[in-house]
Design an enzyme around this catalytic site. Structure first.
Site, PDB file in Angstrom:
ATOM      1  N   ASP A   1       6.133 -10.177  -6.573  1.00  0.00           N
ATOM      2  CA  ASP A   1       5.000 -10.889  -6.408  1.00  0.00           C
ATOM      3  C   ASP A   1       4.712 -11.844  -7.815  1.00  0.00           C
ATOM      4  O   ASP A   1       5.984 -12.458  -8.172  1.00  0.00           O
ATOM      5  CB  ASP A   1       3.847  -9.753  -6.483  1.00  0.00           C
ATOM      6  CG  ASP A   1       2.541 -10.128  -6.089  1.00  0.00           C
ATOM      7  OD1 ASP A   1       1.834 -10.866  -6.371  1.00  0.00           O
ATOM      8  OD2 ASP A   1       2.397  -9.300  -4.895  1.00  0.00           O
TER       9      ASP A   1
ATOM     10  N   ASP B   1      -4.229   0.332 -18.098  1.00  0.00           N
ATOM     11  CA  ASP B   1      -4.132   1.188 -17.064  1.00  0.00           C
ATOM     12  C   ASP B   1      -2.575   1.287 -16.561  1.00  0.00           C
ATOM     13  O   ASP B   1      -2.165   2.011 -15.794  1.00  0.00           O
ATOM     14  CB  ASP B   1      -5.176   0.797 -15.993  1.00  0.00           C
ATOM     15  CG  ASP B   1      -6.606   1.057 -16.479  1.00  0.00           C
ATOM     16  OD1 ASP B   1      -6.906   1.392 -17.492  1.00  0.00           O
ATOM     17  OD2 ASP B   1      -7.455   0.855 -15.705  1.00  0.00           O
TER      18      ASP B   1
ATOM     19  N   HIS C   1      -2.776 -11.423  -8.921  1.00  0.00           N
ATOM     20  CA  HIS C   1      -2.317 -10.783  -7.870  1.00  0.00           C
ATOM     21  C   HIS C   1      -1.261  -9.665  -7.911  1.00  0.00           C
ATOM     22  O   HIS C   1      -1.585  -8.580  -7.370  1.00  0.00           O
ATOM     23  CB  HIS C   1      -1.598 -11.802  -6.581  1.00  0.00           C
ATOM     24  CG  HIS C   1      -1.439 -11.219  -5.534  1.00  0.00           C
ATOM     25  ND1 HIS C   1      -0.220 -10.658  -4.833  1.00  0.00           N
ATOM     26  CD2 HIS C   1      -2.429 -11.058  -4.313  1.00  0.00           C
ATOM     27  CE1 HIS C   1      -0.521 -10.042  -3.653  1.00  0.00           C
ATOM     28  NE2 HIS C   1      -1.914 -10.590  -3.129  1.00  0.00           N
TER      29      HIS C   1
ATOM     30  N   ASN D   1      -3.480 -12.682   6.672  1.00  0.00           N
ATOM     31  CA  ASN D   1      -5.056 -12.658   6.799  1.00  0.00           C
ATOM     32  C   ASN D   1      -5.610 -13.801   7.833  1.00  0.00           C
ATOM     33  O   ASN D   1      -6.706 -14.399   7.322  1.00  0.00           O
ATOM     34  CB  ASN D   1      -5.532 -12.879   5.347  1.00  0.00           C
ATOM     35  CG  ASN D   1      -4.999 -11.872   4.453  1.00  0.00           C
ATOM     36  OD1 ASN D   1      -4.665 -10.823   4.806  1.00  0.00           O
ATOM     37  ND2 ASN D   1      -4.890 -12.072   3.217  1.00  0.00           N
TER      38      ASN D   1
ATOM     39  N   ALA E   1       6.765  -8.885   7.751  1.00  0.00           N
ATOM     40  CA  ALA E   1       5.971  -7.787   8.332  1.00  0.00           C
ATOM     41  C   ALA E   1       6.542  -7.608   9.786  1.00  0.00           C
ATOM     42  O   ALA E   1       6.551  -6.524  10.314  1.00  0.00           O
ATOM     43  CB  ALA E   1       4.359  -7.810   8.266  1.00  0.00           C
TER      44      ALA E   1
ATOM     45  N   TYR F   1       9.228  -8.165  11.078  1.00  0.00           N
ATOM     46  CA  TYR F   1      10.647  -7.691  11.437  1.00  0.00           C
ATOM     47  C   TYR F   1      10.561  -6.062  11.459  1.00  0.00           C
ATOM     48  O   TYR F   1       9.886  -5.487  10.735  1.00  0.00           O
ATOM     49  CB  TYR F   1      11.627  -7.959  10.119  1.00  0.00           C
ATOM     50  CG  TYR F   1      11.702  -9.484   9.845  1.00  0.00           C
ATOM     51  CD1 TYR F   1      12.163 -10.338  11.040  1.00  0.00           C
ATOM     52  CD2 TYR F   1      11.856  -9.993   8.762  1.00  0.00           C
ATOM     53  CE1 TYR F   1      12.232 -11.561  11.012  1.00  0.00           C
ATOM     54  CE2 TYR F   1      12.058 -11.280   8.596  1.00  0.00           C
ATOM     55  CZ  TYR F   1      12.182 -12.230   9.642  1.00  0.00           C
ATOM     56  OH  TYR F   1      12.458 -13.339   9.666  1.00  0.00           O
TER      57      TYR F   1
ATOM     58  N   THR G   1      10.813  -3.447   8.570  1.00  0.00           N
ATOM     59  CA  THR G   1       9.759  -3.272   7.558  1.00  0.00           C
ATOM     60  C   THR G   1       8.439  -2.321   8.157  1.00  0.00           C
ATOM     61  O   THR G   1       8.600  -2.005   9.412  1.00  0.00           O
ATOM     62  CB  THR G   1       9.114  -4.746   7.145  1.00  0.00           C
ATOM     63  OG1 THR G   1       8.375  -5.086   8.217  1.00  0.00           O
ATOM     64  CG2 THR G   1       9.976  -5.807   6.734  1.00  0.00           C
TER      65      THR G   1
ATOM     66  N   SER H   1      -2.747  -7.819   1.567  1.00  0.00           N
ATOM     67  CA  SER H   1      -1.877  -7.551   0.288  1.00  0.00           C
ATOM     68  C   SER H   1      -2.397  -6.144  -0.196  1.00  0.00           C
ATOM     69  O   SER H   1      -1.540  -5.353  -0.591  1.00  0.00           O
ATOM     70  CB  SER H   1      -2.319  -8.455  -0.774  1.00  0.00           C
ATOM     71  OG  SER H   1      -1.287  -9.543  -0.568  1.00  0.00           O
TER      72      SER H   1
END
Length: 377
Positions: free
Chosen positions: A131, A140, A164, A255, A266, A268, A271, A318
């Site tokens: 990312d 945190d 992100h 999206n 995604a 494939y 995954t 995401s």
């Protein structure tokens, strides 16, 4: 293929290329030819310096560099495959700033993570997050972060200059229950892999380098909250190699609100493809959906960690993907040794039915307690 002839041609082609020349991925058919090519290049008088302009991707026997049009590579086509090194983008909507967050975010509650913490907290499971990096100073996340790697600047830690990646990391493994928020798997370890720049953009070659790093560092899960519309054989090869190494790759569907299509990677089968839902257990209007989706998870108005110790609300597939990566960390700590195929099967047979139309009956929403029960059968 004569690797020496190819090497001399490539040096000349790179010397005449400019900053606007497209980047290309060149994959060698044979492992031996790839190794010989890298060896020959490094032994040239100025070879090591010249190689700095080239990305080496041993996981797929490939290099990436700026090259003129591929017609010039035609005479080497028997020894190499060539594809454009395309741009790929993160999957999230514009964030909304929040001053603070205390307790358990709605998505973490919704998928029943707190009920599972008596059995598993994801202890010692390694989650590679390819990312924009991560905020190492976020209170945190301090307990949940490993060093990771910055593929854009190897001399620096993978610091997040976008937000992100920090948001994704928080949903997976934030661990500050007393004063901040808590994620799905608070004892899991995040391995941040910075492949995306401050605009949330990366080249496919950077993603492949990130996958290679995750394989070599033996992570258990790779979170891929990004996608593109076009297929990349090079990316598929890297993901297949990770899958064959026993790594679970979790990817977001995109999206665009498409009803019969999802983004790559995604799409494939190697995954776990994730779509987004709302608080009402309905498919979110923005999510791509259809038969390629393996599971849905909360992705609408998700609050998580942000830069400079803050919190942001974001929507996107995401965010849904990070819920699933966290859930798999809980599962792997509970039942070590499960293969990627085992995990996909357990996830798909343990979902909660969605509310709404017919299409949603094909797959359902993440339910961590049902997932753990299915793993015991």
């Amino acid at each position: 293929m004569d690797t020496t002839v190819f090497l001399h041609w490539l040096q000349g082609a790179m010397a005449s290329s400019e900053q606007t020349t497209p980047k290309r991925i060149i994959r060698f058919h044979q492992q031996s030819e790839y190794r010989q090519f890298i060896k020959d290049w490094s032994e040239l008088p100025d070879g090591k310096a010249a190689l700095k302009a080239v990305k080496q991707m041993p996981i797929i026997r490939a290099i990436s560099c700026r090259l003129p049009v591929e017609e010039t590579l035609a005479r080497f086509s028997t020894g190499v495959w060539i594809e454009d090194d395309r741009r790929i983008t993160i999957h999230a909507a514009t964030p909304k700033s929040l001053l603070s967050e205390k307790g358990i975010p709605w998505g973490v509650q919704h998928v029943k993570a707190p009920q599972a913490w008596g059995m598993t907290t994801g202890h010692r499971i390694k989650v590679g997050v390819i990312d924009t990096g991560v905020d190492f100073s976020h209170p945190d996340l301090r307990q949940s972060l490993s060093r990771g790697i910055n593929l854009l600047n190897r001399s620096m830690l993978p610091h997040d200059d976008n937000g992100h990646g920090t948001h994704i990391a928080g949903t997976i493994a934030a661990a500050n229950q007393m004063q901040g928020m808590i994620g799905i798997a608070p004892r899991a370890q995040i391995y941040p892999v910075k492949a995306f720049d401050h605009n949330g953009s990366a080249f496919v070659s950077d993603i492949i380098l990130g996958i290679d790093w995750c394989v070599r560092n033996r992570v258990n899960i790779i979170n891929m909250s990004f996608g593109m519309k076009t297929r990349s054989k090079a990316l598929l090869t890297a993901i297949t190699n990770a899958y064959n190494a026993g790594i679970i790759v979790v990817a977001s569907s995109g999206n665009d609100g498409k009803r019969r299509s999802v983004d790559y990677p995604a799409r494939y089968p190697q995954t776990i493809s994730v779509g987004a839902t709302t608080r009402l257990r309905r498919v979110a209007p923005f999510t791509n959906r259809g038969t390629h989706i393996d599971i849905y998870a909360p992705g609408d108005k998700i609050i998580s960690s942000w830069l400079r110790g803050k919190y942001h609300e974001m929507s996107g597939t995401s965010m849904a993907t990070s819920h699933v990566s966290g859930a798999i960390a809980l599962l792997l700590a509970y039942k070590p040794g499960l293969s990627p195929a085992d995990i996909k099967w357990i996830l798909k047979r343990s979902t909660q039915p969605l509310r709404g139309g017919k299409v949603q009956r094909l797959t359902g929403e993440l339910d961590i307690m049902r997932m753990l029960q299915a793993a015991d059968r």
